[in-house]
Design an enzyme around this catalytic site. Structure first.
Site, PDB file in Angstrom:
ATOM      1  N   SER A 172     -10.427  -6.659  10.126  1.00  0.00           N
ATOM      2  CA  SER A 172     -11.627  -5.963   9.723  1.00  0.00           C
ATOM      3  C   SER A 172     -12.449  -7.009   8.999  1.00  0.00           C
ATOM      4  O   SER A 172     -11.996  -7.576   8.014  1.00  0.00           O
ATOM      5  CB  SER A 172     -11.243  -4.823   8.783  1.00  0.00           C
ATOM      6  OG  SER A 172     -12.295  -3.911   8.650  1.00  0.00           O
ATOM      7  N   ARG A 180       2.131   0.737  10.411  1.00  0.00           N
ATOM      8  CA  ARG A 180       1.639   1.034   9.073  1.00  0.00           C
ATOM      9  C   ARG A 180       2.811   1.147   8.121  1.00  0.00           C
ATOM     10  O   ARG A 180       3.532   2.134   8.121  1.00  0.00           O
ATOM     11  CB  ARG A 180       0.840   2.341   9.096  1.00  0.00           C
ATOM     12  CG  ARG A 180       0.112   2.676   7.805  1.00  0.00           C
ATOM     13  CD  ARG A 180      -0.579   4.032   7.890  1.00  0.00           C
ATOM     14  NE  ARG A 180      -1.641   4.068   8.882  1.00  0.00           N
ATOM     15  CZ  ARG A 180      -2.896   3.694   8.656  1.00  0.00           C
ATOM     16  NH1 ARG A 180      -3.245   3.281   7.457  1.00  0.00           N
ATOM     17  NH2 ARG A 180      -3.802   3.746   9.615  1.00  0.00           N
ATOM     18  N   ARG A 194       0.853  -5.832  13.330  1.00  0.00           N
ATOM     19  CA  ARG A 194       0.188  -5.373  14.558  1.00  0.00           C
ATOM     20  C   ARG A 194      -0.006  -6.509  15.557  1.00  0.00           C
ATOM     21  O   ARG A 194       0.050  -6.281  16.766  1.00  0.00           O
ATOM     22  CB  ARG A 194      -1.141  -4.706  14.209  1.00  0.00           C
ATOM     23  CG  ARG A 194      -0.916  -3.430  13.405  1.00  0.00           C
ATOM     24  CD  ARG A 194      -2.202  -2.799  12.971  1.00  0.00           C
ATOM     25  NE  ARG A 194      -1.933  -1.653  12.085  1.00  0.00           N
ATOM     26  CZ  ARG A 194      -2.877  -0.964  11.458  1.00  0.00           C
ATOM     27  NH1 ARG A 194      -4.152  -1.303  11.613  1.00  0.00           N
ATOM     28  NH2 ARG A 194      -2.562   0.056  10.682  1.00  0.00           N
ATOM     29  N   GLU A 252      -5.896  -2.001  15.268  1.00  0.00           N
ATOM     30  CA  GLU A 252      -6.784  -2.783  14.411  1.00  0.00           C
ATOM     31  C   GLU A 252      -5.986  -3.908  13.768  1.00  0.00           C
ATOM     32  O   GLU A 252      -5.066  -3.668  12.983  1.00  0.00           O
ATOM     33  CB  GLU A 252      -7.387  -1.880  13.327  1.00  0.00           C
ATOM     34  CG  GLU A 252      -8.318  -2.613  12.396  1.00  0.00           C
ATOM     35  CD  GLU A 252      -8.667  -1.787  11.144  1.00  0.00           C
ATOM     36  OE1 GLU A 252      -8.763  -0.553  11.264  1.00  0.00           O
ATOM     37  OE2 GLU A 252      -8.824  -2.401  10.086  1.00  0.00           O
ATOM     38  N   ARG A 272       0.835  -1.206   0.000  1.00  0.00           N
ATOM     39  CA  ARG A 272       0.000   0.000   0.000  1.00  0.00           C
ATOM     40  C   ARG A 272       0.867   1.253   0.000  1.00  0.00           C
ATOM     41  O   ARG A 272       1.830   1.342   0.749  1.00  0.00           O
ATOM     42  CB  ARG A 272      -0.921   0.007   1.233  1.00  0.00           C
ATOM     43  CG  ARG A 272      -1.820  -1.221   1.252  1.00  0.00           C
ATOM     44  CD  ARG A 272      -2.812  -1.184   2.389  1.00  0.00           C
ATOM     45  NE  ARG A 272      -3.593  -2.424   2.388  1.00  0.00           N
ATOM     46  CZ  ARG A 272      -4.568  -2.702   3.236  1.00  0.00           C
ATOM     47  NH1 ARG A 272      -4.882  -1.817   4.175  1.00  0.00           N
ATOM     48  NH2 ARG A 272      -5.214  -3.841   3.164  1.00  0.00           N
TER      49      ARG A 272
END
Length: 422
Positions: free
Chosen positions: A350, A275, A389, A347, A260
RNA sequence: GGAGGGGUCGCAUAGUCUGGUCGAGUGCGCGCGUCUCGAAAACGCGUAGGGGUUCUGCUCCUCGUGGGUUCAAAUCCCACCCCCUCCGCCA
């Protein structure tokens, strides 16, 4: 993508849903108008084509050269009209498609309405937060201190937001991946290994394009794209297929790296490995009959939670409100794990029911029985889990006063160790 | 990277040179039916998807994909994608 019939038959449903998301419902009127124009033009051009087809067939039978020639001349005029209406139709369709592609999925009726992510609802907490008799260190201290995470060399190799994992750090990540895959496989998910580079069409099918173009890596030379999540190749696994009823449901699990650009999140989460431009993830994915997707979502949520419970990590389940819901999702639960060092809920998963949104884009259908009409399947996806994470939480929550880190029991065999020491 | 062959209705194939009677023949598979106590065999019928509509009818689109030529394209032309064979190179 939504069903165009929904706009035709119950535009108010779409309008309401968009309003609940905080989106402008005006698109609905634009779509309805374009759809009407499209059908008018279509009817006209098809009537002309029907005439041409019939006449062309007839001309084939004509022997007389003079008559033949005069009828051919006559058809030239018809062709000119077909071209004109066709051009008009093409531009209408292009615009209609463009508009439709921009419309997000409709939130399920039970999704809480909200104005921003602050209105997300914490559904439950599971597990106690770890207590320390010392100040727990964040992973960006602890990692380098133990020789697990190497930010400097990552940056040197690839730029900001890249890092290198060394020794036990790399091994811990690999142990987590393998354990997650094995756990899901035991839970009925079929493991797949997919390409990490896909064609542009796959990105459209999965709903990544056109919306998230800024967040994707694209290779211009071969016109291919790096996957931002395994959801992309998994969605496309059955693109343009008509599945038999007894094939459903299909449950898959895949490990992939994810790429990303993070342009949209510039300046956010810059410390540590929360991230990055490249991270690893194990992804759960399901194709179900429409009526089965709500239960499948609950089961997937439980499968994600089971991992955190087995790792002994405290977490909370957050239901996203309408404003924070992803573009293609009808309902989403996030799993947020507690990271004691940085003192944040991270997080790590999801989990969403996309309804028929992706299936319609990707052409994934099924038939209930022989001769029955085709229907779009429902697709669901959920991380199980995101790696960096999860790694952070394991390290930070299990750190000890002497700077060592205890390895969760479920990983010890794969790690070949019960602790990490510097 | 070089040379050649090929993508047709679930599968296998015919059709492409010589454009029209081909949205498409044949075999297999599958479904229904006849026959049978039942089954097999045999025979008969059926068997792609999507769209429009004044809708139990009419019609449009799709023969890898997208363009083009033509009154008319599976068939001719161009580009792209994919598969196969051989040579070279290489993990």
């Amino acid at each position: 993508m939504l069903d165009i019939n929904l706009f035709r038959e119950s535009p108010e449903v779409v309008r309401d849903a968009l309003a609940r998301r905080g989106e402008d419902p005006a698109v609905v009127d634009a779509v309805v108008a374009l759809d009407e124009r499209r059908r008018a033009a279509l009817t006209e051009v098809e009537a002309l084509r029907a005439r041409r087809n019939a006449e062309s067939k007839a001309i084939g039978q004509v022997r007389d050269a003079v008559e033949r020639q005069s009828r051919i001349e006559a058809m030239r005029g018809v062709n000119a009209r077909i071209d004109a209406v066709d051009a008009d139709l093409a531009s209408i369709e292009a615009e209609l498609q463009a508009r439709l592609q921009q419309v997000p999925n409709l939130p399920r009726a039970d999704v809480p309405v909200g104005a921003s992510e602050h209105d997300n609802v914490v559904v439950r907490h599971v597990g106690d937060l770890p207590a320390f008799d010392f100040e727990p260190r964040p992973h960006w201290d602890l990692g380098p201190a133990l020789g697990l995470i190497d930010f400097d060399r990552g940056t040197r190799l690839s730029g900001s937001r890249f890092y290198v994992l060394h020794g036990p750090g790399a091994r811990l990540q690999r142990a987590l991946i393998q354990w997650m895959l094995d756990t899901h496989a035991a839970g009925g998910y079929a493991e797949v290994y997919t390409p990490f580079i896909v064609r542009e069409q796959c990105m459209w099918n999965a709903g990544q394009l056109p919306k998230f173009i800024d967040n994707l890596y694209h290779d211009a030379e071969d016109d291919v794209w790096l996957v931002p999540t395994a959801e992309v190749p998994l969605t496309n696994l059955h693109a343009d297929e008509i599945l038999a009823d007894d094939q459903l449901p299909l449950h898959y699990v895949a490990y992939t790296p994810c790429f990303r650009r993070e342009k949209m999140s510039a300046g956010r989460d810059v410390r540590g490995i929360k991230r990055g431009h490249q991270f690893d993830k194990v992804e759960m994915y399901k194709f179900t009959r429409p009526e089965d997707s709500p239960a499948a979502l609950d089961a997937m949520l439980a499968d994600g939670e089971a991992l955190l419970q087995a790792l002994g990590l405290p977490y909370r389940v957050v239901q996203l409100c309408t404003a924070d819901l992803g573009f293609g999702s009808t309902i989403t639960y996030d799993l947020e794990v507690w990271a004691a060092g940085c003192g944040e809920w991270l997080e790590v998963s999801s989990i969403s029911d996309f309804g028929s949104f992706q299936a319609r884009r990707a052409g994934i259908r099924f038939r209930r029985s022989r001769g029955a009409p085709t229907e779009f399947v429902h697709t669901l996806n959920g991380s199980g889990l995101g790696l960096p994470r999860t790694l952070i939480a394991v390290i930070e929550n299990n750190q000890r006063a002497d700077g060592t880190v205890a390895i969760p029991e479920v990983l010890q065999a794969r790690m070949g160790a019960s602790e990490i020491r510097g």
